[in-house]
Design an enzyme around this catalytic site. Structure first.
Site, PDB file in Angstrom:
ATOM      1  N   ASN A  37       0.809  -1.223   0.000  1.00 17.20           N
ATOM      2  CA  ASN A  37       0.000   0.000   0.000  1.00 17.20           C
ATOM      3  C   ASN A  37       0.846   1.279   0.000  1.00 17.20           C
ATOM      4  OD1 ASN A  37      -2.423   1.347  -0.009  1.00 17.20           O
ATOM      5  ND2 ASN A  37      -2.850   1.051   2.170  1.00 17.20           N
ATOM      6  N   HIS A 122     -14.233  -4.643  11.181  1.00 18.13           N
ATOM      7  CA  HIS A 122     -13.733  -3.324  11.575  1.00 18.13           C
ATOM      8  C   HIS A 122     -14.903  -2.412  11.933  1.00 18.13           C
ATOM      9  CE1 HIS A 122      -9.518  -2.951   9.697  1.00 18.13           C
ATOM     10  NE2 HIS A 122      -9.761  -4.217   9.928  1.00 18.13           N
ATOM     11  N   ARG A 147     -13.109  -5.429  15.757  1.00 14.68           N
ATOM     12  CA  ARG A 147     -12.068  -4.471  16.110  1.00 14.68           C
ATOM     13  C   ARG A 147     -12.727  -3.113  16.291  1.00 14.68           C
ATOM     14  NH1 ARG A 147      -7.246  -1.819  12.432  1.00 14.68           N
ATOM     15  NH2 ARG A 147      -8.861  -0.305  11.978  1.00 14.68           N
ATOM     16  N   TYR A 159      -6.216   7.533  12.659  1.00 22.70           N
ATOM     17  CA  TYR A 159      -6.176   6.184  12.119  1.00 22.70           C
ATOM     18  C   TYR A 159      -7.386   5.361  12.594  1.00 22.70           C
ATOM     19  CZ  TYR A 159      -5.546   1.345  11.540  1.00 22.70           C
ATOM     20  OH  TYR A 159      -5.829   0.059  11.204  1.00 22.70           O
ATOM     21  N   ASP A 220      -6.582  -1.705  17.655  1.00 23.84           N
ATOM     22  CA  ASP A 220      -5.292  -1.466  16.993  1.00 23.84           C
ATOM     23  C   ASP A 220      -4.744  -0.116  17.441  1.00 23.84           C
ATOM     24  OD1 ASP A 220      -3.142  -1.264  15.296  1.00 23.84           O
ATOM     25  OD2 ASP A 220      -4.264  -1.762  13.476  1.00 23.84           O
ATOM     26  N   HIS A 222      -1.826   0.972  16.512  1.00 25.97           N
ATOM     27  CA  HIS A 222      -1.090   1.450  15.326  1.00 25.97           C
ATOM     28  C   HIS A 222       0.242   2.116  15.660  1.00 25.97           C
ATOM     29  CE1 HIS A 222      -1.679   2.192  10.874  1.00 25.97           C
ATOM     30  NE2 HIS A 222      -2.267   1.032  11.077  1.00 25.97           N
ATOM     31  N   GLU A 246      -3.336  -4.529  19.503  1.00 23.18           N
ATOM     32  CA  GLU A 246      -2.435  -4.672  18.351  1.00 23.18           C
ATOM     33  C   GLU A 246      -1.455  -3.503  18.248  1.00 23.18           C
ATOM     34  OE1 GLU A 246      -4.592  -4.952  14.672  1.00 23.18           O
ATOM     35  OE2 GLU A 246      -2.822  -4.509  13.474  1.00 23.18           O
ATOM     36  N   GLU A 272       2.177  -6.624  11.390  1.00 27.08           N
ATOM     37  CA  GLU A 272       1.717  -6.487   9.997  1.00 27.08           C
ATOM     38  C   GLU A 272       2.768  -5.825   9.116  1.00 27.08           C
ATOM     39  OE1 GLU A 272      -1.768  -4.143  10.876  1.00 27.08           O
ATOM     40  OE2 GLU A 272      -0.839  -2.335  10.103  1.00 27.08           O
ATOM     41  N   ARG A 293       0.764 -10.979  13.296  1.00 28.03           N
ATOM     42  CA  ARG A 293      -0.118 -10.222  12.409  1.00 28.03           C
ATOM     43  C   ARG A 293       0.303 -10.243  10.937  1.00 28.03           C
ATOM     44  NH1 ARG A 293      -4.276  -8.747  11.683  1.00 28.03           N
ATOM     45  NH2 ARG A 293      -4.231  -6.495  11.504  1.00 28.03           N
ATOM     46  N   HIS A 322      -3.023 -10.388   8.823  1.00 31.17           N
ATOM     47  CA  HIS A 322      -3.431  -9.073   8.344  1.00 31.17           C
ATOM     48  C   HIS A 322      -4.374  -9.235   7.158  1.00 31.17           C
ATOM     49  CE1 HIS A 322      -1.720  -4.949   6.854  1.00 31.17           C
ATOM     50  NE2 HIS A 322      -2.680  -4.756   7.729  1.00 31.17           N
ATOM     51  N   ASP A 326      -5.961  -3.621   1.552  1.00 35.93           N
ATOM     52  CA  ASP A 326      -4.718  -3.518   0.763  1.00 35.93           C
ATOM     53  C   ASP A 326      -4.078  -4.886   0.534  1.00 35.93           C
ATOM     54  OD1 ASP A 326      -4.529  -2.210   3.522  1.00 35.93           O
ATOM     55  OD2 ASP A 326      -2.400  -2.567   3.247  1.00 35.93           O
ATOM     56  N   GLU A 349      -8.337 -11.302  10.112  1.00 36.94           N
ATOM     57  CA  GLU A 349      -8.918  -9.978   9.864  1.00 36.94           C
ATOM     58  C   GLU A 349      -9.694 -10.008   8.546  1.00 36.94           C
ATOM     59  OE1 GLU A 349      -5.987  -6.888   9.420  1.00 36.94           O
ATOM     60  OE2 GLU A 349      -7.481  -5.298   9.597  1.00 36.94           O
ATOM     61  N   TRP A 412       2.235   6.791  12.470  1.00 35.84           N
ATOM     62  CA  TRP A 412       0.813   6.877  12.081  1.00 35.84           C
ATOM     63  C   TRP A 412       0.060   5.622  12.482  1.00 35.84           C
ATOM     64  CZ3 TRP A 412      -1.915   4.086   8.059  1.00 35.84           C
ATOM     65  CH2 TRP A 412      -3.262   4.513   7.913  1.00 35.84           C
TER      66      TRP A 412
HETATM   67  C1  GCO Z   1      -4.817  -3.297  10.075  1.00 42.25           C
HETATM   68  C2  GCO Z   1      -3.860  -2.291   9.581  1.00 42.25           C
HETATM   69  C3  GCO Z   1      -4.231  -1.528   8.363  1.00 42.25           C
HETATM   70  C4  GCO Z   1      -3.033  -0.712   7.896  1.00 42.25           C
HETATM   71  C5  GCO Z   1      -2.938  -0.737   6.419  1.00 42.25           C
HETATM   72  C6  GCO Z   1      -1.823   0.116   5.879  1.00 42.25           C
HETATM   73  O1  GCO Z   1      -4.685  -3.673  11.217  1.00 42.25           O
HETATM   74  O2  GCO Z   1      -5.630  -3.732   9.286  1.00 42.25           O
HETATM   75  O3  GCO Z   1      -3.306  -1.547  10.610  1.00 42.25           O
HETATM   76  O4  GCO Z   1      -5.369  -0.747   8.544  1.00 42.25           O
HETATM   77  O5  GCO Z   1      -3.095   0.571   8.362  1.00 42.25           O
HETATM   78  O6  GCO Z   1      -2.757  -2.057   6.036  1.00 42.25           O
HETATM   79  O7  GCO Z   1      -1.711  -0.075   4.527  1.00 42.25           O
HETATM   80 MG    MG Z   2      -3.023  -2.999  12.210  1.00 42.39          MG
END
Ligand code: GCO
Ligand code: MG
Length: 412
Positions: A37, A122, A147, A159, A220, A222, A246, A272, A293, A322, A326, A349, A412
């Site tokens: 991505n 999600h 999630r 995010y 998450d 992040h 996560e 991930e 992940r 994951h 993407d 996921e 991020w």
């Molecule tokens: C998740 C991830 C995604 C990522 C994305 C970035 O847990 O699914 O954190 O949301 O942000 O894959 O390209």
């Molecule tokens: Mg994630």
């Protein structure tokens, strides 16, 4: 028989995807996902400019040998671009092998270890009311795991939270320009960890009050907390029994998780953005995590991720592959076959692809009341319709960049 041709397809049915196509001299086609991505064209070039010609004439049956050839052969190894490229070749070769065997891929990986794969959805909302509506919607569809991501008072778009009320969170495509055309640079978001730490425990408390103890709740973070912040957070949310927390800290610092573990029994998921078994060596051998992940797409394919998950399984650590949009439908199918076959499957996921995407990738996996099954078509069970794909031109897009309130760049 040998590999006759290797080509790379870049298409953008709603978001960008890079797909590898391998055709054998007896006309069997294999597909592999190479989507990274926001950095899609680097993998496309890696495959097209550096890998494709080296595969022509090779025996398509020699999957492990080809994996080692691509991993050890070029001298430079690991990293997301290299491992996504290897993944695409590996997936395509497994697709071919399973098609020739007339079996769904999971049969070649040892057969099904379960009836279906529990998935998590999600849910997000800018405030608690919107989040509760989103969770309710998923529970009504039969999901047993959700999630949850929510807005933080004082912060704008962050995010994991859909900016349009009631809308689905889909950071896909990584942001294009507002008019849908190519982005020139990433958008920027603002972040404040103390505000987040103060807000989130109350959200989990409300979710437990509203949905009881049966729902599996995931979250998450992040990569945005420091080790001590993550330790505090994991300890504070312990009463709400998360299924997992996560990416609580920036993932490349494996030993950061020691501090979190010392203070909390909240289960941890990470990885991930990792792409090889070596990235997990400390995490696994010191039992610092509970779920891996990594996706098939970013970890060297079925061969690469299976090595990693087998290693994790020895330490009682399970998969949590994951699966945002993407990961293309090809990569998703590979995850489902692997997840069905391994013993240490944890959860998958699931962020369904858009109708536009599914008009280009024809899938045979199926969702039923909170579980996914890869289907029984020979191979991976996904086909890319190249004619349909040609209507969607690649459009440059970026994931956002995060800054703290004072302007400092943050994860991020
Ligand atoms: C998740 C991830 C995604 C990522 C994305 C970035 O847990 O699914 O954190 O949301 O942000 O894959 O390209
Ligand atoms: Mg994630």
């Amino acid at each position: 028989m040998t590999i006759e041709s290797v080509s790379v397809n870049v298409t953008s049915p709603g978001r960008n995807f890079v797909t590898l196509k391998i055709v054998t001299t007896d006309g069997v086609v294999g597909w592999g996902d190479a989507t990274l991505n926001g950095r899609e064209l680097s993998v496309a070039s890696y495959l097209q400019d550096h890998v494709a010609s080296t595969l022509v004439g090779r025996d398509e049956n020699r999957i492990e040998d080809t994996w080692q050839y691509l991993y050890r052969g070029p001298y430079w190894r690991r990293g997301p671009v290299t491992m996504a490229a290897i993944a695409a070749v590996d997936m395509a070769l497994w697709d071919i092998k399973a098609k020739k065997a007339g079996m769904p891929l999971y049969e070649l990986l040892g057969g099904a270890s379960r009836e279906g794969l529990r998935v998590y959805a999600h849910a997000s909302g800018t405030d608690y009311a919107a989040l509760k509506d989103a969770v309710t919607g998923y529970v009504e569809q039969g999901y047993t795991a959700v999630r949850v991501q929510t807005g933080v008072p004082g912060l704008g778009q962050i995010y994991g939270v859909s900016s349009n009320t009631g809308g689905k969170y889909d950071y896909e495509p990584a942001k294009r320009a507002a008019d849908g055309r190519a982005a020139i640079a990433p958008s920027e978001e603002t972040w404040d960890t103390p505000a987040y730490l103060a807000h989130m425990p109350g959200v989990f408390a409300s979710l437990r009050e509203d949905f009881g103890s049966g729902l599996r709740i995931l979250h998450d973070a992040h990569h945005r907390m420091s080790p001590i912040e993550a330790a505090q957070f994991a300890k504070d949310v312990e009463p709400y029994k998360l299924f997992w927390l996560e990416d609580c800290t920036p993932v490349e610092d494996q030993t950061a998780l020691r501090l979190v573990r010392q203070h909390s029994t909240t289960p941890l998921a990470i990885g991930e953005v990792l792409n090889s078994v070596y990235d997990y060596q400390t995490l696994i051998t010191e039992r610092l995590i509970d779920y891996v992940r990594s996706s098939v797409t970013h970890t060297g394919g079925v061969t690469g991720l299976k090595k990693l998950l087998d290693f994790a399984g020895i330490y009682g650590i399970r998969s949590g592959m994951h699966g945002p949009t993407d990961v293309s439908p090809v990569g998703m199918a590979a995850a489902l076959h692997l997840g069905l076959a391994i013993h240490n499957f944890g959860i998958q996921e699931y962020m369904p692809h858009s109708e536009t995407t599914l008009g280009v990738f024809r899938t045979s996996y199926a969702f039923d009341r909170g579980f996914l099954h890869p289907g029984d078509a020979p191979g991976l069970g996904v086909d890319l319709d190249e004619d349909a794909a040609s209507a969607f031109e690649y459009t440059k897009a970026y994931l956002p960049v995060n800054r703290l309130m004072d302007g400092t760049v943050h994860d991020w």
